[in-house]
Design a protein around this motif. Structure first.
Motif, PDB file in Angstrom:
ATOM      1  N   UNK A 297      58.943  54.925  77.896  1.00  0.00           N
ATOM      2  CA  UNK A 297      58.418  56.158  77.278  1.00  0.00           C
ATOM      3  C   UNK A 297      59.522  57.214  77.196  1.00  0.00           C
ATOM      4  N   UNK A 298      60.285  57.350  78.292  1.00  0.00           N
ATOM      5  CA  UNK A 298      61.402  58.303  78.320  1.00  0.00           C
ATOM      6  C   UNK A 298      62.416  57.991  77.217  1.00  0.00           C
ATOM      7  N   UNK A 299      62.755  56.710  77.081  1.00  0.00           N
ATOM      8  CA  UNK A 299      63.754  56.309  76.081  1.00  0.00           C
ATOM      9  C   UNK A 299      63.225  56.604  74.675  1.00  0.00           C
ATOM     10  N   UNK A 300      61.940  56.282  74.447  1.00  0.00           N
ATOM     11  CA  UNK A 300      61.358  56.555  73.128  1.00  0.00           C
ATOM     12  C   UNK A 300      61.330  58.055  72.833  1.00  0.00           C
ATOM     13  N   UNK A 301      61.100  58.846  73.887  1.00  0.00           N
ATOM     14  CA  UNK A 301      61.088  60.310  73.736  1.00  0.00           C
ATOM     15  C   UNK A 301      62.489  60.803  73.325  1.00  0.00           C
ATOM     16  N   UNK A 302      63.531  60.258  73.981  1.00  0.00           N
ATOM     17  CA  UNK A 302      64.920  60.621  73.604  1.00  0.00           C
ATOM     18  C   UNK A 302      65.187  60.214  72.157  1.00  0.00           C
ATOM     19  N   UNK A 303      64.720  59.014  71.780  1.00  0.00           N
ATOM     20  CA  UNK A 303      64.914  58.553  70.396  1.00  0.00           C
ATOM     21  C   UNK A 303      64.204  59.471  69.403  1.00  0.00           C
ATOM     22  N   UNK A 304      63.022  59.959  69.816  1.00  0.00           N
ATOM     23  CA  UNK A 304      62.264  60.869  68.942  1.00  0.00           C
ATOM     24  C   UNK A 304      63.054  62.162  68.722  1.00  0.00           C
ATOM     25  N   UNK A 305      63.637  62.699  69.808  1.00  0.00           N
ATOM     26  CA  UNK A 305      64.397  63.954  69.681  1.00  0.00           C
ATOM     27  C   UNK A 305      65.631  63.753  68.788  1.00  0.00           C
ATOM     28  N   UNK A 306      66.256  62.575  68.929  1.00  0.00           N
ATOM     29  CA  UNK A 306      67.437  62.267  68.104  1.00  0.00           C
ATOM     30  C   UNK A 306      67.029  62.141  66.627  1.00  0.00           C
ATOM     31  N   UNK A 307      65.885  61.489  66.397  1.00  0.00           N
ATOM     32  CA  UNK A 307      65.389  61.335  65.021  1.00  0.00           C
ATOM     33  C   UNK A 307      65.193  62.710  64.382  1.00  0.00           C
ATOM     34  N   UNK A 308      64.596  63.641  65.130  1.00  0.00           N
ATOM     35  CA  UNK A 308      64.369  64.993  64.611  1.00  0.00           C
ATOM     36  C   UNK A 308      65.704  65.689  64.297  1.00  0.00           C
ATOM     37  N   UNK A 309      66.644  65.599  65.254  1.00  0.00           N
ATOM     38  CA  UNK A 309      67.953  66.258  65.059  1.00  0.00           C
ATOM     39  C   UNK A 309      68.670  65.693  63.840  1.00  0.00           C
ATOM     40  N   UNK A 310      68.666  64.351  63.717  1.00  0.00           N
ATOM     41  CA  UNK A 310      69.426  63.711  62.639  1.00  0.00           C
ATOM     42  C   UNK A 310      68.787  63.932  61.275  1.00  0.00           C
ATOM     43  N   UNK A 311      67.457  63.807  61.210  1.00  0.00           N
ATOM     44  CA  UNK A 311      66.788  63.863  59.906  1.00  0.00           C
ATOM     45  C   UNK A 311      66.481  65.294  59.462  1.00  0.00           C
ATOM     46  N   UNK A 312      66.189  66.160  60.440  1.00  0.00           N
ATOM     47  CA  UNK A 312      65.804  67.538  60.083  1.00  0.00           C
ATOM     48  C   UNK A 312      66.622  68.520  60.934  1.00  0.00           C
ATOM     49  N   UNK A 313      67.954  68.587  60.714  1.00  0.00           N
ATOM     50  CA  UNK A 313      68.785  69.415  61.597  1.00  0.00           C
ATOM     51  C   UNK A 313      68.409  70.895  61.606  1.00  0.00           C
ATOM     52  N   UNK A 314      67.766  71.369  60.544  1.00  0.00           N
ATOM     53  CA  UNK A 314      67.403  72.798  60.471  1.00  0.00           C
ATOM     54  C   UNK A 314      66.039  73.074  61.105  1.00  0.00           C
ATOM     55  N   UNK A 315      65.306  72.028  61.420  1.00  0.00           N
ATOM     56  CA  UNK A 315      63.919  72.220  61.852  1.00  0.00           C
ATOM     57  C   UNK A 315      63.840  72.880  63.231  1.00  0.00           C
ATOM     58  N   UNK A 316      62.847  73.747  63.388  1.00  0.00           N
ATOM     59  CA  UNK A 316      62.615  74.407  64.689  1.00  0.00           C
ATOM     60  C   UNK A 316      61.502  73.694  65.473  1.00  0.00           C
ATOM     61  N   UNK A 317      61.043  72.573  64.964  1.00  0.00           N
ATOM     62  CA  UNK A 317      59.957  71.840  65.625  1.00  0.00           C
ATOM     63  C   UNK A 317      60.349  71.505  67.072  1.00  0.00           C
ATOM     64  N   UNK A 318      59.415  71.704  67.983  1.00  0.00           N
ATOM     65  CA  UNK A 318      59.648  71.347  69.392  1.00  0.00           C
ATOM     66  C   UNK A 318      58.827  70.098  69.717  1.00  0.00           C
ATOM     67  N   UNK A 319      59.468  69.113  70.362  1.00  0.00           N
ATOM     68  CA  UNK A 319      58.741  67.892  70.714  1.00  0.00           C
ATOM     69  C   UNK A 319      58.435  67.917  72.202  1.00  0.00           C
ATOM     70  N   UNK A 320      57.172  67.628  72.528  1.00  0.00           N
ATOM     71  CA  UNK A 320      56.717  67.604  73.923  1.00  0.00           C
ATOM     72  C   UNK A 320      56.167  66.220  74.211  1.00  0.00           C
TER      73      UNK A 320
END
Ligand SMILES: [Zn+2]
Ligand SMILES: [Zn+2]
Length: 330
Positions: A297-320
């Motif tokens: 779950x932790x690894x998938x969470x890190x992957x999710x944050x990376x996906x957000x950074x890479x695909x939407x670098x301007x986005x202010x979305x916060x992932x919890x």
């Protein structure tokens, strides 16, 4: 002081979300061997730490990866949302048992009084299996209002407590029960909250709930949903639009979801794409796969944050990452 001329300043009220169960499909307790492995891993990392120094120990714990510091929890779906005036319960998975105990013991005071409002996304087992163990169900003075878009809700809850499955029938309980039929067209008003309903793609249907308070702030609880990226996406985006937080089913990793078409679930990629399009402020990843341990779950969470950074670098979305027994103020 002339009270007639006093200026009353109304501060913005808050809604409190509490997660009582965050797992999908089936309760998933931490196994003894997983607990032992965590201890082993922590001790190997601690070998260079001066454990006689409390501050160093605290700093060490704080720096540990989350999967070693905590467990995300094994109970199935149950979430409460409390405003200044009323609390609602979203789903009756096994986490509901803990909520009932905490209410009974006076440990959870955001729900007071003897009337409960329980919204069921759907009637799959993992979303109703805590109900027989909910202490207020067994109390004389309690009233439970069930809200469901499934017309057979009463029959299914009653069936779950037939003697073959559970020793005490729903009908024999002293609690007063009322069923309320939800539709996508009608909204429910409970004190300062408004609740709207939206059908999701899921075997036998699941329904998302949008809960809006008197300040027009919204929380969306959307679990057990599969998206086929047809024109219907616009209707989901409109429903989720501008909410403060979207609680979202991320059951399958992007690697695993390919073989799960038709199972009725989503991934973090789908959730982040929808959250960005809907301009929600936060997304809480929820309904964790029962086959994924804390480390996965932790690894998938890190992957999710990376996906957000890479695909939407301007986005202010916060992932919890939804964590059992944690709460969030909105
Ligand atoms: Zn589920
Ligand atoms: Zn389901």
């Amino acid at each position: 002081m002339d009270l007639n001329n006093a200026i009353i300043i109304k501060f913005g009220s808050i809604m409190i979300i509490k997660f009582w169960g965050v797992r999908g499909s089936i309760p998933t307790p931490l196994l003894p061997v997983e607990y032992e492995n965590k201890i082993r891993e922590i001790l190997s990392l601690a070998s260079a730490v001066d454990i006689s120094d409390n501050n160093k120990v605290e700093a060490f714990i704080s720096d540990l990866p989350s999967y070693l510091k905590t467990t995300y929890g094994g109970n199935t779906s149950c979430v409460t949302i409390s405003s200044d005036q009323v609390s609602i319960i979203l789903d009756a998975g096994s986490g509901l048992r803990l909520l009932g105990s905490d209410i009974e013991n006076g440990k959870y005071t955001n729900i007071t009084g003897d009337e409960y409002h329980m919204f069921l996304s759907h009637l799959h087992w993992d979303h109703i299996n805590g109900l027989p163990f909910f202490i207020p169900l067994h109390k004389n003075n309690s009233k439970i209002n069930f809200y469901s878009a499934h017309e057979n809700c009463e029959d299914v809850l009653s069936e779950q407590q037939k003697q073959e499955f559970f020793p005490v029938s729903l009908e024999s309980r002293p609690v007063d029960i009322e069923f309320h039929q939800l539709t996508e067209e009608n909204e429910i008003k409970l004190k300062d909250l408004k609740i709207q309903t939206k059908k999701l793609g899921h075997p036998n249907d699941s329904y998302a709930f949008k809960i809006t308070d008197s300040n027009n702030k919204s929380i969306v609880y959307s679990t057990d949903g599969e998206y086929d990226h047809t024109s219907k996406m616009d209707t989901y985006i409109a429903f989720y639009k501008d909410s403060e937080i979207l609680i979202f089913d991320w059951q399958y990793s992007p690697e695993d979801i390919g073989t799960k078409k038709g199972f009725g679930h989503s991934s973090y990629k789908i959730g982040i794409d929808i959250a960005v399009s809907s301009q929600v402020k936060k997304i809480a990843l929820f309904h964790h796969n029962h086959d994924y341990n804390d480390k996965v779950i932790d690894q998938n969470f890190e992957n999710a944050k990376k996906y957000l950074r890479d695909k939407y670098p301007e986005s202010k979305l916060e992932i919890i990452l939804a964590n059992e027994n944690s709460d969030i103020n909105i």
